[in-house]
Design a protein around this motif. Structure first.
Motif, PDB file in Angstrom:
ATOM      1  N   GLU A  19       0.826  -1.205   0.000  1.00  0.00           N
ATOM      2  CA  GLU A  19       0.000   0.000   0.000  1.00  0.00           C
ATOM      3  C   GLU A  19       0.864   1.260   0.000  1.00  0.00           C
ATOM      4  O   GLU A  19       0.599   2.215  -0.758  1.00  0.00           O
ATOM      5  CB  GLU A  19      -0.921  -0.008   1.225  1.00  0.00           C
ATOM      6  N   SER A  22       2.450   1.707  -3.398  1.00  0.00           N
ATOM      7  CA  SER A  22       1.469   2.086  -4.423  1.00  0.00           C
ATOM      8  C   SER A  22       1.126   3.568  -4.370  1.00  0.00           C
ATOM      9  O   SER A  22       0.661   4.139  -5.367  1.00  0.00           O
ATOM     10  CB  SER A  22       0.190   1.264  -4.260  1.00  0.00           C
ATOM     11  N   GLN A  23       1.374   4.194  -3.221  1.00  0.00           N
ATOM     12  CA  GLN A  23       1.083   5.618  -3.067  1.00  0.00           C
ATOM     13  C   GLN A  23       2.332   6.488  -3.169  1.00  0.00           C
ATOM     14  O   GLN A  23       2.309   7.662  -2.789  1.00  0.00           O
ATOM     15  CB  GLN A  23       0.393   5.849  -1.713  1.00  0.00           C
ATOM     16  N   ARG A 206      -1.457   3.193   6.388  1.00  0.00           N
ATOM     17  CA  ARG A 206      -0.825   4.228   5.561  1.00  0.00           C
ATOM     18  C   ARG A 206      -1.359   5.616   5.911  1.00  0.00           C
ATOM     19  O   ARG A 206      -0.595   6.573   6.083  1.00  0.00           O
ATOM     20  CB  ARG A 206      -1.061   3.912   4.092  1.00  0.00           C
ATOM     21  N   GLU A 210       0.646   8.919   7.462  1.00  0.00           N
ATOM     22  CA  GLU A 210       0.662  10.176   6.722  1.00  0.00           C
ATOM     23  C   GLU A 210       0.137  11.353   7.534  1.00  0.00           C
ATOM     24  O   GLU A 210       0.719  12.432   7.501  1.00  0.00           O
ATOM     25  CB  GLU A 210      -0.176  10.044   5.444  1.00  0.00           C
TER      26      GLU A 210
END
Length: 297
Positions: A19, A22-23, A206, A210
């Protein structure tokens, strides 16, 4: 951002690693074996060779990161006290490395045991000394690092983190039913477990790294409570086994340590978490995953 992830090749950690990547984030994953290192590299992440059993060595990758996601934990119930002591030592090393930086320290904990006879919510005041596991005191210790210039965030996972490839709690339940020759539950089966899909949990971790505020307790919960009866019936269908109720104390030895969990009645909400971070669980429910057949192959 560049995150150092412990447990990066594990059931939840591998999904979190994917994840993050992917970001657009970078990941350095802790690997104690060649197999773990190969899995982390195959995912597209960097590898740091080491172990939670050598916590001082983790200061280096923590200092070089822009945040740490700590998911590694020894879940062997026969060595629980040792696992908690190791977890504390890891936290000490990493939090020392992050002190004064305001970097995130996201760590795993659980929702079970936080409330008795009520739906557990994120804003409940936790009495750490009264939790069923002394692991809760490590959570308290991590939160105290806010005063040292760290952004600690707890992700409290549902006891059932499910999905294809799961070899954890539900997979063990299925194996024990298979060994016993019956899909069992206790009483009338109305007691419940919270659950979350592994993919949804990874997104939450995630988001926590953040932007979750320091001191947040986030609930990785997709379903407030799934009844034991519904779980037993789904397993019975999947394994073509009879489904039956046990009285307390009657559970056969094939269920081993799981027997004590068959009487657990717990519900947990993630409404506050969803509102705070804009997180919405969208993947398959626990019963949908059981009906898909992953657990019976």
């Amino acid at each position: 951002m560049k995150f150092f992830v412990t447990g990066a090749s594990g059931w939840i950690g591998s999904a979190v690693t994917a994840e993050l990547l992917s970001q657009g984030h970078q990941v350095v994953g802790l690997a104690r074996s060649d197999t773990s290192a190969a899995a982390i590299q195959a995912a597209g992440a960097e590898v740091f060779r080491g172990s939670i059993d050598e916590p001082d060595a983790l200061r280096e990758p923590a200092e070089a990161s822009e945040g740490v996601i700590h998911l590694a934990f020894n879940h062997d119930f026969s060595a629980h006290e040792t696992a908690i002591a190791t977890d504390r030592a890891v936290m000490v090393a990493i939090l020392d490395a992050l002190a004064g930086t305001d970097k995130p320290f996201v760590f795993a904990t659980g929702v079970l045991g936080r409330a008795q006879g009520a739906v557990t919510t994120e804003d409940m005041v936790t009495n750490y000394e009264s939790l069923p596991s002394p692991r809760g005191l490590n959570e308290k210790f991590a939160f105290e690092s806010t005063a040292r210039g760290v952004r600690p965030v707890a992700v409290a996972f549902a006891p059932t983190v499910h999905g294809e490839g799961d070899n954890g709690f539900i997979a063990t339940y299925v194996a024990m039913d298979r060994a016993a020759g019956v899909s069992g539950y206790v009483g009338d089966g109305s007691n419940t477990w919270p659950a979350v899909n592994r993919a949804d949990a990874a997104v939450l971790v995630r988001l926590a790294a953040e932007r979750a505020p320091a001191g947040s307790v986030l609930h990785a919960v997709g379903e407030e409570g799934v009844s034991h009866l519904a779980i037993a019936e789904a397993i019975g269908r999947g394994l073509e086994l009879p489904v039956r109720a046990f009285a307390e104390g009657e559970v056969p030895p094939q269920f081993g340590w799981l027997a004590r969990f068959l009487t657990v009645d717990a519900k947990a909400s993630s409404a506050i978490t969803q509102q705070l971070l804009g997180w919405t669980p969208t993947h398959a429910t626990l019963l949908e995953d059981l009906e898909a057949g992953y657990y019976f192959r």
